[in-house]
Motif scaffolding. Structure first.
Motif, PDB file in Angstrom:
ATOM      1  N   TYR A 256       0.689  -0.739   0.328  1.00  0.00           N
ATOM      2  CA  TYR A 256      -0.371   0.292   0.356  1.00  0.00           C
ATOM      3  C   TYR A 256       0.782   0.882  -0.014  1.00  0.00           C
TER       4      TYR A 256
ATOM      5  N   HIS B 213      -3.717  10.163   0.605  1.00  0.00           N
ATOM      6  CA  HIS B 213      -4.861   8.896  -0.226  1.00  0.00           C
ATOM      7  C   HIS B 213      -3.360   7.797  -0.170  1.00  0.00           C
TER       8      HIS B 213
ATOM      9  N   VAL C 204      -2.778   1.009  -3.847  1.00  0.00           N
ATOM     10  CA  VAL C 204      -2.217  -0.232  -3.841  1.00  0.00           C
ATOM     11  C   VAL C 204      -1.801  -0.909  -4.589  1.00  0.00           C
TER      12      VAL C 204
ATOM     13  N   MET D  11      -8.328   2.200  -5.423  1.00  0.00           N
ATOM     14  CA  MET D  11      -8.883   1.411  -4.598  1.00  0.00           C
ATOM     15  C   MET D  11     -10.086   2.086  -4.886  1.00  0.00           C
ATOM     16  N   GLN D  12     -10.416   1.498  -3.685  1.00  0.00           N
ATOM     17  CA  GLN D  12     -12.517   2.085  -4.417  1.00  0.00           C
ATOM     18  C   GLN D  12     -12.657   3.604  -3.968  1.00  0.00           C
ATOM     19  N   ASP D  13     -12.273   3.992  -2.032  1.00  0.00           N
ATOM     20  CA  ASP D  13     -12.865   5.278  -2.212  1.00  0.00           C
ATOM     21  C   ASP D  13     -12.098   6.738  -2.831  1.00  0.00           C
TER      22      ASP D  13
ATOM     23  N   TYR E 238     -10.232   9.956   0.813  1.00  0.00           N
ATOM     24  CA  TYR E 238      -9.694   9.209   2.826  1.00  0.00           C
ATOM     25  C   TYR E 238     -10.051  10.603   3.069  1.00  0.00           C
TER      26      TYR E 238
ATOM     27  N   LYS F  82     -10.960   0.949   6.809  1.00  0.00           N
ATOM     28  CA  LYS F  82     -11.621  -0.016   6.523  1.00  0.00           C
ATOM     29  C   LYS F  82     -10.456  -1.017   6.433  1.00  0.00           C
TER      30      LYS F  82
ATOM     31  N   ASP G  33      -9.644  -3.613   4.180  1.00  0.00           N
ATOM     32  CA  ASP G  33      -8.453  -3.663   3.190  1.00  0.00           C
ATOM     33  C   ASP G  33      -8.158  -2.171   2.675  1.00  0.00           C
TER      34      ASP G  33
ATOM     35  N   SER H  98      -8.759   0.615   1.711  1.00  0.00           N
ATOM     36  CA  SER H  98      -9.686   1.003   0.235  1.00  0.00           C
ATOM     37  C   SER H  98     -10.201   2.418   0.470  1.00  0.00           C
ATOM     38  N   GLY H  99     -10.616   3.159   2.402  1.00  0.00           N
ATOM     39  CA  GLY H  99     -11.356   4.145   2.552  1.00  0.00           C
ATOM     40  C   GLY H  99     -10.904   3.953   4.014  1.00  0.00           C
TER      41      GLY H  99
END
Length: 331
Positions: free
Chosen positions: A103, A129, A132, A143-145, A148, A190, A192, A194-195
């Motif tokens: 990460y 931020h 990954v 990633m997802q979000d 942050y 989270k 993983d 991701s946020g």
């Protein structure tokens, strides 16, 4: 004082701007003291048995022995359609292995987007931020979000810490420009990474420091506004500590704080004196493949009107109740 702040801002902007420039040619077998790099972070990766060094500028160096380095390699691939834009400046990057992946914690700045500071100035949007990759040398992708941390706050110098509750946390600075008194804060990540989730908590403020100094030119000397470069560690006795950096007048300086609860929640108490020589700051800790605890850190110096930042290594003793910085380390 105004000139000192301008010099400081100019010094930190220059290396970050490099991230938006054309790719540099890769150099081979470069000595550490011949590399110009702010905010050095070194990952000693057990899988590949290589050292990976990154920092401000968002580029990567590789080494087998820390004596000679190959690089710089571009590794960050943020989404050009995101708030970061197509060519963000990249500050204070870190690489953390976590649950089989790698990460990339960094600060991204988009000069095309502005936010308002407390004093009314319009400032470039800058925020922490996480990207990954499946490999330590990237490429690192979103990633997802999309965000942050709040879009209306300037945040920087994010790092990762797994606390006693076994949960991952983002530890970062809410920049002094927001409230004229920088903070170090934490927010849960989270599982993983991701946020983020939940609310942020202030761990301490720049004004809590007994060693930082700022000359306001009128009235008494006061604590400096800057919080910079937090990095969390445990001593051999299990005590939780954090190195972080500010200024003593115009001298870049690193101190340390300790959590009385043994968790990120604190409360945090500041040591009275700095722990590294003057003009050194933004340090982090890692273990060499030989098991030696080291601190990677950069120094400041001025050459012909230009600020030069060079990475250095120091030996560190963590066996007792406090972090003790030793002599310079020569690989």
């Amino acid at each position: 004082m105004k000139n000192n702040w301008l010099a400081f801002l100019f010094a930190i902007l220059l290396p970050a701007i490099a991230a938006a420039q054309p790719a540099r040619p890769v150099r081979l077998q470069v000595p550490l003291d011949s590399i110009h790099l702010s905010d050095p972070f070194i990952l000693a990766d057990k899988k590949t048995h290589l050292y990976y060094m990154t920092g401000t500028g968002g580029l990567l160096w590789k080494s087998r022995d820390m004596k000679r380095w190959d690089g710089p390699y571009p590794v960050a691939q943020p989404d050009p359609a995101s708030w970061m834009g197509p060519k963000p400046m990249i500050w204070a990057a870190e690489i953390h292995p976590y649950k089989g992946r790698y990460y990339y914690f960094a600060t991204f700045t988009n000069e095309a987007l502005k936010i308002s500071a407390k004093d009314g100035r319009q400032l470039d949007r800058r925020a922490c931020h996480v990207l990954v990759s499946d490999r330590p040398d990237g490429p690192y992708k979103p990633m997802q979000d999309a965000t942050y941390l709040p879009a209306n706050r300037l945040t920087l110098d994010a790092t990762l810490w797994i606390d006693k509750d076994k949960k991952p946390y983002l530890v970062y600075c809410d920049e002094w420009l927001n409230e004229m008194n920088g903070t170090v804060e934490k927010i849960a990540l989270k599982p993983d990474l991701s946020g983020t989730t939940g609310e942020a908590q202030v761990l301490f403020r720049a004004s809590d420091s007994p060693w930082s100094r700022e000359d306001p030119r009128s009235g008494p000397v006061r604590p400096n506004k800057v919080t910079d470069g937090p990095y969390v560690f445990r001593t051999g006795t299990g005590r939780l500590g954090m190195v972080w950096t500010s200024w003593i007048y115009d001298v870049y300086t690193q101190g340390v704080a300790y959590s009385t609860s043994g968790t990120l929640a604190g409360p945090w108490t500041q040591e009275s004196n700095p722990i590294t020589p003057p003009n050194f700051g933004h340090g982090m800790l890692f273990k060499s493949f030989e098991g030696k605890t080291l601190m990677a850190i950069h120094s400041h110096r001025s050459e012909g009107g230009r600020y030069i930042r060079v990475p250095h290594l120091f030996e560190v003793d963590l066996t007792g109740d406090k972090l003790v910085v030793g002599k310079a380390y020569r690989p």
